[in-house]
Motif scaffolding. Structure first.
Motif, PDB file in Angstrom:
ATOM      1  N   THR A  51       0.869  -1.189   0.000  1.00  0.00           N
ATOM      2  CA  THR A  51       0.000   0.000   0.000  1.00  0.00           C
ATOM      3  C   THR A  51       0.895   1.225   0.000  1.00  0.00           C
ATOM      4  O   THR A  51       1.702   1.418   0.916  1.00  0.00           O
ATOM      5  CB  THR A  51      -0.913   0.001   1.235  1.00  0.00           C
ATOM      6  OG1 THR A  51      -1.714  -1.185   1.231  1.00  0.00           O
ATOM      7  CG2 THR A  51      -1.823   1.228   1.223  1.00  0.00           C
ATOM      8  N   ASP A  53       1.708   5.251   0.021  1.00  0.00           N
ATOM      9  CA  ASP A  53       1.166   6.517   0.516  1.00  0.00           C
ATOM     10  C   ASP A  53       0.828   7.438  -0.649  1.00  0.00           C
ATOM     11  O   ASP A  53       1.452   7.377  -1.722  1.00  0.00           O
ATOM     12  CB  ASP A  53       2.179   7.211   1.428  1.00  0.00           C
ATOM     13  CG  ASP A  53       2.343   6.491   2.766  1.00  0.00           C
ATOM     14  OD1 ASP A  53       1.557   5.563   3.037  1.00  0.00           O
ATOM     15  OD2 ASP A  53       3.271   6.849   3.522  1.00  0.00           O
ATOM     16  N   ASP A  54      -0.138   8.321  -0.424  1.00  0.00           N
ATOM     17  CA  ASP A  54      -0.561   9.270  -1.464  1.00  0.00           C
ATOM     18  C   ASP A  54       0.623  10.111  -1.945  1.00  0.00           C
ATOM     19  O   ASP A  54       1.424  10.606  -1.150  1.00  0.00           O
ATOM     20  CB  ASP A  54      -1.649  10.197  -0.929  1.00  0.00           C
ATOM     21  CG  ASP A  54      -2.979   9.480  -0.735  1.00  0.00           C
ATOM     22  OD1 ASP A  54      -3.114   8.379  -1.296  1.00  0.00           O
ATOM     23  OD2 ASP A  54      -3.837  10.014  -0.021  1.00  0.00           O
ATOM     24  N   HIS A  57       5.147   6.859  -5.680  1.00  0.00           N
ATOM     25  CA  HIS A  57       4.966   5.790  -6.660  1.00  0.00           C
ATOM     26  C   HIS A  57       6.182   4.866  -6.653  1.00  0.00           C
ATOM     27  O   HIS A  57       7.302   5.298  -6.414  1.00  0.00           O
ATOM     28  CB  HIS A  57       4.699   6.346  -8.062  1.00  0.00           C
ATOM     29  CG  HIS A  57       5.708   7.333  -8.537  1.00  0.00           C
ATOM     30  ND1 HIS A  57       5.604   8.689  -8.289  1.00  0.00           N
ATOM     31  CD2 HIS A  57       6.851   7.189  -9.242  1.00  0.00           C
ATOM     32  CE1 HIS A  57       6.614   9.321  -8.822  1.00  0.00           C
ATOM     33  NE2 HIS A  57       7.405   8.442  -9.411  1.00  0.00           N
ATOM     34  N   THR A 109       0.944   3.353  -8.441  1.00  0.00           N
ATOM     35  CA  THR A 109       0.507   4.332  -7.449  1.00  0.00           C
ATOM     36  C   THR A 109      -0.579   3.677  -6.611  1.00  0.00           C
ATOM     37  O   THR A 109      -1.361   2.864  -7.116  1.00  0.00           O
ATOM     38  CB  THR A 109      -0.052   5.610  -8.099  1.00  0.00           C
ATOM     39  OG1 THR A 109      -1.140   5.255  -8.960  1.00  0.00           O
ATOM     40  CG2 THR A 109       1.001   6.341  -8.901  1.00  0.00           C
ATOM     41  N   HIS A 110      -0.607   4.013  -5.346  1.00  0.00           N
ATOM     42  CA  HIS A 110      -1.599   3.506  -4.385  1.00  0.00           C
ATOM     43  C   HIS A 110      -1.387   2.032  -4.039  1.00  0.00           C
ATOM     44  O   HIS A 110      -1.340   1.672  -2.864  1.00  0.00           O
ATOM     45  CB  HIS A 110      -3.037   3.734  -4.885  1.00  0.00           C
ATOM     46  CG  HIS A 110      -3.329   5.150  -5.239  1.00  0.00           C
ATOM     47  ND1 HIS A 110      -3.190   6.196  -4.350  1.00  0.00           N
ATOM     48  CD2 HIS A 110      -3.708   5.724  -6.422  1.00  0.00           C
ATOM     49  CE1 HIS A 110      -3.495   7.328  -4.932  1.00  0.00           C
ATOM     50  NE2 HIS A 110      -3.800   7.088  -6.204  1.00  0.00           N
ATOM     51  N   LYS A 111      -1.289   1.162  -5.045  1.00  0.00           N
ATOM     52  CA  LYS A 111      -1.112  -0.270  -4.784  1.00  0.00           C
ATOM     53  C   LYS A 111      -0.011  -0.845  -5.665  1.00  0.00           C
ATOM     54  O   LYS A 111       0.019  -0.611  -6.869  1.00  0.00           O
ATOM     55  CB  LYS A 111      -2.410  -1.043  -5.075  1.00  0.00           C
ATOM     56  CG  LYS A 111      -3.576  -0.723  -4.156  1.00  0.00           C
ATOM     57  CD  LYS A 111      -3.420  -1.365  -2.789  1.00  0.00           C
ATOM     58  CE  LYS A 111      -4.684  -1.148  -1.947  1.00  0.00           C
ATOM     59  NZ  LYS A 111      -4.543  -1.716  -0.600  1.00  0.00           N
TER      60      LYS A 111
END
Length: 680
Positions: A51, A53-54, A57, A109-111
């Motif tokens: 996961t 973080d915002d 990447h 990104t994100h995952k």
């Protein structure tokens, strides 16, 4: 007695603590989990999911090797215990062109999701260990690794088959399970630069869908002003208007004719969707396939020679005759075959333009969807004149007459095709790393091609099908001046100029006979390098070993600037290109400090005697890059790159270290402050 402590002092202490925390901390922007999924009695899927973080990447395994560092997934002790079924597959990723590295990069990104199928060959096996080494970036880059231990369920001895090696096949996109975890839509986002935040679309990225679509429309429109197509426009439009019985029906038939042109070109892309389903990695392999790039090089050379008038490339006559006969059947079906006839008989002129569109898209890893958009754009560009003139037939009388100028357009296309051919040859050379077509030679070819085009436009070169010229038109002269300016613009590139306007075409500066640039600014460089030193960016004398650099600093009595960097660190390159190049910053780096650049992603193996286990992470330190990363983490409680430290000869910091700082004045003030403290 009450202790007095002024409020302003409390505020100062607070901001000091906050600033220190921002600039010296261990970032962990990826949180990992793992699990095992059973496929059969002795087959399992090992899944590693991060996961992110915002704003951060993680780069994919399949990101371009000349860009930021791709992820690497390793599995331990496989021999005699289990077999890896192909390479590790991934969830959905995003793509973006990196201006710093001049390549398209692939990232999560994100995952982030990695999935590896294994077949157990040892019934006693209970655990499998794996490691993911990766780079995660935002306004700084971090090279990190995560170790996993998978608990393998008991496998019955009867289920163990004789070990058979399964060939590895790269699988960049995972199956349905991955698609459930990661968003189905591949979103375009930017590789982080100064002032950017991840997830913000980057306008004008060379591989964006809309840019390719618009470029294909322009290619189709340009193909209409060639000798094979242009004379047919007024004839075809007049036919529909006069033979359809009414103006409204004539307009409809002309519109349907244009629609059929578009549909035929779109249909050409359909088989690629089928191929992509059979092999999801097809376009990725095409983009780096040496033989395909060489094939396009040869094809473009042939097309260029054809446009110059040496010979004509045509489709088989029997095919054109069949399409023409079918067009006589009348009705909408007849109009469809009229459109097909146009496409077939005009192939000698549209073929090279179509080849450019196909070659440009197929040599990327954009997928069949982008190919369809490109073919849609090309068909639309070719059909637009037919549709527009049918809707507004009064414009027909304003059309220029056919003449020698059409052959001039065709020859100009030939020069452009010739120049683009060398892009494909360069791609093959870069993959093979033969250095046959270094940056200087590539630019020499382009300078020669566009120089010859300039002479042609000025009437100094004539080709077989050209008319005799008593003068040149104003438009031709202006276009000649444009190509002359472009030719002159490229010449400094032979001596190391960046040529940002065409940076996506020639090989990077590092892939040249003179990576630092012939005649580059070497002011401040020493005539003889100190022992252990190398020339870094902008010819700055640099050390890549901490001990050697510190010893030299003590010898010359200068402060040390530690540059925690990476070969695949984009923000490091941006700092070097945009900040270090400033004259006042560059002067200080060359004259006032001893630069020690420590590459945290260097894969050079450490001697056995120097390998150790990190106190900070417990990981085994086996490479030079891991050594410097561990050094940064342990001494400065930071794992970010770039990260800059100014220290005295006692190895104590002169001021607060800084991370990525794109503002030149801020960076210069930080440098000047540290050097001034050293002198005091």
């Amino acid at each position: 007695m009450r202790l007095q402590f002024p409020l302003k002092h409390l505020v100062s202490v607070f901001f000091l603590l906050v600033f220190t925390q921002i600039n010296a901390q261990i970032f962990t922007p990826v949180k990992w989990t793992s699990r095992v999924e059973k496929i059969s009695a002795n087959e399992f899927s090992l899944i590693m999911e991060g996961t992110i973080d915002d704003g951060w990447h993680v780069y994919s395994q399949f990101s371009h090797p000349d860009g930021s560092m791709p992820a690497v997934v390793k599995f331990a002790d496989a021999k005699g215990n289990y077999i890896l079924s192909g390479k590790t597959s991934e969830g959905k990723t995003e793509k973006e062109f990196s201006e710093a590295f001049e390549v398209e990069e692939t990232f999560f990104t994100h995952k982030a999701l990695f999935k590896q199928k294994v077949k157990i060959t040892n019934a006693a096996l209970t655990k499998i260990k794996a490691t993911v080494e990766y780079q995660v970036c935002k306004d700084r880059c971090i090279n990190d690794e995560k170790a996993f231990t998978f608990d393998i369920p008991k496998v019955p001895a009867a289920a163990i088959a004789p070990a058979t090696e399964i060939p590895e096949t790269a699988v960049p996109a995972d199956t349905a399970k991955a698609e459930e975890i990661v968003n189905d839509t591949v979103k375009k986002s930017t590789t982080v630069k100064s002032g950017d935040t991840a997830g913000t679309p980057k306008k004008g990225a060379p591989q964006s869908l809309w840019l390719i679509f618009i470029g294909a429309i322009l290619a189709g429109m340009l193909a209409t002003i060639t000798p094979c197509v242009f004379p047919m426009i007024p004839m075809t439009v007049s036919f529909f208007i006069k033979q359809s019985g009414s103006k409204s029906k004539g307009k409809f038939n002309a519109f349907f004719y244009g629609f059929c042109i578009i549909a035929i070109y779109v249909l050409i892309s359909v088989p690629f969707h089928l191929f992509e389903k059979l092999d999801p990695n097809m376009f990725t392999e095409i983009s780096t396939n040496v033989y395909l790039n060489l094939f396009f090089f040869v094809i473009f050379i042939i097309f260029a020679i054809s446009f110059f008038g040496a010979f004509e490339i045509t489709m088989p006559n029997w095919l054109a005759n069949k399409a023409d006969n079918a067009s006589n059947s009348g009705g909408l079906l007849g109009i469809f075959f009229m459109a097909m006839t146009l496409i077939i008989v005009s192939f000698s002129c549209t073929g090279p333009a179509l080849g450019f569109v196909l070659g440009s898209v197929l040599s990327t890893d954009g997928g069949a969807t982008i190919l369809t958009f490109a073919m849609l754009g090309f068909g639309l560009g070719l059909a637009l004149p037919f549709i527009s003139l049918a809707l507004f037939p009064s414009l027909l009388k304003n059309m220029p007459k056919s003449g020698g100028w059409l052959n001039t357009v065709k020859v100009v296309f030939g020069f452009i095709e010739l120049a683009l051919a060398f892009k494909f040859l360069s791609s093959a050379d870069l993959v093979l790393e033969t250095h046959i077509l270094d940056r200087e030679l590539f630019l020499a070819f382009w300078i020669a091609i566009f120089g010859a085009l300039t002479l042609y436009l000025f009437g100094k070169i004539t080709l077989p099908h050209d008319d005799q010229l008593s003068h040149i038109s104003v438009g031709r002269m202006l276009f000649g001046l444009l190509t002359l300016a472009f030719t002159v613009y490229m010449i400094p590139g032979l001596w190391g100029a960046p040529l940002k306007m065409i940076s996506a075409f020639p090989p990077p500066q590092t892939y040249s006979e003179s990576p630092d640039g012939f005649g580059s600014n070497t002011a401040g460089a020493l005539p003889v390098l100190p022992e252990g030193a190398v020339y870094g960016p902008h010819h700055i004398v640099s050390f890549e070993d901490y001990g050697e650099g510190l010893a030299y600093a003590k010898k010359v009595n200068k402060p040390v600037m530690l540059d925690f960097t990476g070969k695949t660190c984009q923000n490091c390159r941006l700092t070097e290109n945009n900040v270090w190049s400033d004259p006042k910053v560059l002067a200080m780096l060359k004259n006032d400090v001893v630069l020690i650049s420590l590459y945290g992603d260097s894969a050079v193996e450490l001697p056995e005697s120097e390998k150790y286990v990190s106190k900070a992470t417990g990981s085994e330190i086996t490479t030079v890059g891991k050594k410097w990363s561990d050094f940064e983490r342990e001494r400065y409680q930071s794992n970010a790159r770039p990260y800059y430290v100014l220290m005295g000869l006692d190895e104590q910091n002169l001021n607060e270290p800084i991370a990525y700082t794109p503002d030149i004045d801020t960076y210069y003030k930080w440098l000047k402050d540290g050097v001034s403290r050293f002198k005091k």
